[in-house]
Design a protein around this motif. Structure first.
Motif, PDB file in Angstrom:
ATOM      1  N   LEU A  45       0.975  -1.101  -0.115  1.00 43.08           N
ATOM      2  CA  LEU A  45       0.331  -0.003   0.070  1.00 43.08           C
ATOM      3  C   LEU A  45       0.863   1.153   0.329  1.00 43.08           C
ATOM      4  O   LEU A  45       1.888   1.545   0.677  1.00 43.08           O
ATOM      5  CB  LEU A  45      -1.079   0.306   1.445  1.00 43.08           C
ATOM      6  N   THR A  46       0.435   2.094  -0.959  1.00 40.00           N
ATOM      7  CA  THR A  46       0.897   3.137  -0.887  1.00 40.00           C
ATOM      8  C   THR A  46       1.077   4.541   0.440  1.00 40.00           C
ATOM      9  O   THR A  46      -0.207   3.704   1.237  1.00 40.00           O
ATOM     10  CB  THR A  46       0.542   4.161  -2.387  1.00 40.00           C
ATOM     11  N   HIS A  47       1.223   5.638   0.828  1.00 38.53           N
ATOM     12  CA  HIS A  47       1.022   6.433   1.555  1.00 38.53           C
ATOM     13  C   HIS A  47      -0.391   6.937   1.361  1.00 38.53           C
ATOM     14  O   HIS A  47      -1.444   6.208   2.407  1.00 38.53           O
ATOM     15  CB  HIS A  47       1.470   7.454   1.957  1.00 38.53           C
ATOM     16  N   VAL A  48      -1.377   7.038   0.574  1.00 37.38           N
ATOM     17  CA  VAL A  48      -2.531   7.042   0.658  1.00 37.38           C
ATOM     18  C   VAL A  48      -3.542   6.064   0.473  1.00 37.38           C
ATOM     19  O   VAL A  48      -4.692   5.964   0.645  1.00 37.38           O
ATOM     20  CB  VAL A  48      -2.623   7.637  -1.802  1.00 37.38           C
ATOM     21  N   GLY A  49      -3.186   4.808  -0.298  1.00 41.12           N
ATOM     22  CA  GLY A  49      -3.341   4.090   0.479  1.00 41.12           C
ATOM     23  C   GLY A  49      -4.177   3.362   1.788  1.00 41.12           C
ATOM     24  O   GLY A  49      -5.323   2.671   2.334  1.00 41.12           O
ATOM     25  N   GLN A  50      -2.664   4.134   2.328  1.00 42.40           N
ATOM     26  CA  GLN A  50      -2.588   3.098   4.215  1.00 42.40           C
ATOM     27  C   GLN A  50      -3.596   4.248   4.619  1.00 42.40           C
ATOM     28  O   GLN A  50      -4.705   4.092   5.562  1.00 42.40           O
ATOM     29  CB  GLN A  50      -1.358   3.874   4.540  1.00 42.40           C
ATOM     30  N   LYS A  51      -3.654   5.200   4.334  1.00 40.55           N
ATOM     31  CA  LYS A  51      -4.788   6.297   4.736  1.00 40.55           C
ATOM     32  C   LYS A  51      -6.201   6.206   4.616  1.00 40.55           C
ATOM     33  O   LYS A  51      -7.735   6.285   5.104  1.00 40.55           O
ATOM     34  CB  LYS A  51      -4.147   7.959   3.958  1.00 40.55           C
ATOM     35  N   GLN A  52      -6.276   5.910   3.590  1.00 40.62           N
ATOM     36  CA  GLN A  52      -7.908   5.345   2.850  1.00 40.62           C
ATOM     37  C   GLN A  52      -7.903   3.563   3.481  1.00 40.62           C
ATOM     38  O   GLN A  52      -9.417   3.914   4.023  1.00 40.62           O
ATOM     39  CB  GLN A  52      -7.949   4.950   1.433  1.00 40.62           C
ATOM     40  N   GLN A  53      -7.561   3.444   3.894  1.00 45.60           N
ATOM     41  CA  GLN A  53      -7.402   2.237   4.483  1.00 45.60           C
ATOM     42  C   GLN A  53      -8.153   2.251   5.791  1.00 45.60           C
ATOM     43  O   GLN A  53      -8.674   1.775   6.599  1.00 45.60           O
ATOM     44  CB  GLN A  53      -6.253   0.594   4.098  1.00 45.60           C
ATOM     45  N   LEU A  54      -7.273   2.565   6.675  1.00 43.53           N
ATOM     46  CA  LEU A  54      -7.583   2.950   7.715  1.00 43.53           C
ATOM     47  C   LEU A  54      -8.428   4.275   7.983  1.00 43.53           C
ATOM     48  O   LEU A  54      -9.453   4.313   8.546  1.00 43.53           O
ATOM     49  CB  LEU A  54      -6.479   4.299   8.280  1.00 43.53           C
ATOM     50  N   ASP A  55      -9.091   5.157   7.084  1.00 42.72           N
ATOM     51  CA  ASP A  55     -10.029   5.740   7.691  1.00 42.72           C
ATOM     52  C   ASP A  55     -11.331   4.828   7.100  1.00 42.72           C
ATOM     53  O   ASP A  55     -12.433   5.103   8.018  1.00 42.72           O
ATOM     54  CB  ASP A  55     -10.781   7.104   6.122  1.00 42.72           C
ATOM     55  N   LYS A  56     -11.561   4.013   6.286  1.00 39.50           N
ATOM     56  CA  LYS A  56     -12.599   2.795   6.234  1.00 39.50           C
ATOM     57  C   LYS A  56     -12.643   1.859   7.212  1.00 39.50           C
ATOM     58  O   LYS A  56     -13.855   1.990   7.759  1.00 39.50           O
ATOM     59  CB  LYS A  56     -11.682   2.014   4.722  1.00 39.50           C
ATOM     60  N   VAL A  57     -11.637   1.623   7.752  1.00 41.25           N
ATOM     61  CA  VAL A  57     -11.074   0.328   8.867  1.00 41.25           C
ATOM     62  C   VAL A  57     -11.774   0.795  10.402  1.00 41.25           C
ATOM     63  O   VAL A  57     -12.880   0.495  11.148  1.00 41.25           O
ATOM     64  CB  VAL A  57      -9.866   0.130   9.360  1.00 41.25           C
ATOM     65  N   ARG A  58     -11.754   2.541  10.374  1.00 40.82           N
ATOM     66  CA  ARG A  58     -12.244   3.698  11.705  1.00 40.82           C
ATOM     67  C   ARG A  58     -13.478   3.550  11.187  1.00 40.82           C
ATOM     68  O   ARG A  58     -14.045   3.376  12.714  1.00 40.82           O
ATOM     69  CB  ARG A  58     -11.149   4.727  11.210  1.00 40.82           C
ATOM     70  N   GLY A  59     -14.460   3.856  10.413  1.00 38.14           N
ATOM     71  CA  GLY A  59     -15.163   4.035  10.313  1.00 38.14           C
ATOM     72  C   GLY A  59     -16.045   3.022  10.169  1.00 38.14           C
ATOM     73  O   GLY A  59     -17.270   2.852  11.188  1.00 38.14           O
ATOM     74  N   GLN A  60     -16.282   1.569  10.088  1.00 36.80           N
ATOM     75  CA  GLN A  60     -16.226   0.352  10.455  1.00 36.80           C
ATOM     76  C   GLN A  60     -16.398  -0.097  11.472  1.00 36.80           C
ATOM     77  O   GLN A  60     -17.028  -0.108  12.047  1.00 36.80           O
ATOM     78  CB  GLN A  60     -16.127  -0.292   8.841  1.00 36.80           C
ATOM     79  N   TYR A  61     -15.480   0.188  12.691  1.00 37.49           N
ATOM     80  CA  TYR A  61     -15.486   0.204  14.118  1.00 37.49           C
ATOM     81  C   TYR A  61     -16.214   1.357  14.439  1.00 37.49           C
ATOM     82  O   TYR A  61     -17.052   0.310  15.353  1.00 37.49           O
ATOM     83  CB  TYR A  61     -14.178   0.400  14.499  1.00 37.49           C
ATOM     84  N   LEU A  62     -16.462   1.954  14.382  1.00 35.65           N
ATOM     85  CA  LEU A  62     -17.175   3.609  14.673  1.00 35.65           C
ATOM     86  C   LEU A  62     -18.467   2.869  14.526  1.00 35.65           C
ATOM     87  O   LEU A  62     -19.155   3.274  16.000  1.00 35.65           O
ATOM     88  CB  LEU A  62     -16.689   4.359  13.979  1.00 35.65           C
ATOM     89  N   ASN A  63     -18.786   2.596  13.696  1.00 41.36           N
ATOM     90  CA  ASN A  63     -20.383   2.412  13.086  1.00 41.36           C
ATOM     91  C   ASN A  63     -21.097   0.856  13.907  1.00 41.36           C
ATOM     92  O   ASN A  63     -22.438   1.088  14.219  1.00 41.36           O
ATOM     93  CB  ASN A  63     -20.364   2.386  11.491  1.00 41.36           C
TER      94      ASN A  63
END
Length: 253
Positions: A45-63
């Motif tokens: 994963l690139t830096h951008v890809g890591q950032k996108q994945q982290l945002d996605k996972v964070r949203g999943q756990y929060l929801n």
């Protein structure tokens, strides 16, 4: 199961729900941190890809956590309301009435007390007679009858010296303590504890948001130290990436 037992059961269930919420938050935090580590260690994963994945996972756990907390809150309100309702029923219950003979004897002694306090040689003597009478009461039913008479009996001592008023307060406290059964005393404690805990925020969303944000800050720090991203540009991006998702604020960190 009687009302006292039902009250205790409802209170215990309420406490279990409070503890379960802590577990939900802990599991969400640990789960997110595990996925965060996996994402940061993914060399594909690139830096951008890591950032996108982290945002996605964070949203999943929060929801997921939001849904769990809402269910817990609903169950918490139900059980706490039950505990208070049972406590109120116990507190308002009619006390067992003593025998006619016992009640007649109490009335006789009460009449004698009223006469003795009026004819007392001095304030100290009158208060002593009142305290002695109260100290003999060990039945909640009679204690409540005496509480109804207490204002009139105490009236002749209210405007005396400060020590007399303090003595009256001490006597009244004794009387009040006897006026409730042991079950009623416990019911009052449970009611007060339940209402106090209902006022405390059960919803732990702000806590998990803070923890997720801290994890994101830790990720930023590691990235800067490892020279994976420029510190200044990333911090500017972080501060400008605040937005709203589903009516709630969030950060692309």
């Amino acid at each position: 199961m009687n009302k006292f037992e039902k009250m205790g059961q409802s209170y215990a269930q309420m406490e279990q729900i409070r503890e379960s919420v802590k577990g939900l938050v802990r599991e969400a935090k640990q789960g997110f941190e595990k996925r965060e580590t996996e994402i940061l260690q993914d060399v594909t994963l690139t830096h951008v890809g890591q950032k996108q994945q982290l945002d996605k996972v964070r949203g999943q756990y929060l929801n997921q956590l939001l849904g769990q907390l809402q269910s817990a809150k609903k169950e918490f309100d139900k059980t706490s309301d039950n505990a208070v309702a049972f406590a109120d029923e116990i507190l308002l219950a009619e006390l067992e009435k003593p025998s006619a003979a016992a009640e007649a004897e109490f009335e006789r002694r009460l009449t004698a007390l009223k006469t003795d306090t009026v004819l007392a040689a001095n304030t100290k003597s009158g208060l002593s007679k009142l305290e002695t009478f109260v100290n003999t009461i060990d039945n909640p039913y009679f204690a409540r009858k005496m509480m109804a008479e207490f204002p009139a009996l105490a009236a002749s001592f209210v405007n005396k010296d400060v020590s007399s008023q303090l003595k009256l307060g001490h006597i009244n406290t004794k009387l009040t303590n006897v006026a409730s059964t042991e079950e009623q005393k416990q019911a009052q404690q449970i009611k007060e504890s339940t209402l106090s805990k209902k006022d405390q925020p059960l919803n732990m969303i702000s806590i998990i948001m803070l923890r997720l944000k801290r994890s994101a800050i830790r990720w930023l720090t590691i990235s800067v130290i490892q020279n994976r991203i420029p510190a200044k540009s990333n911090l500017i991006e972080h501060e400008s990436s605040k937005g709203v998702r589903n009516g709630r604020p969030f950060y692309f960190t």
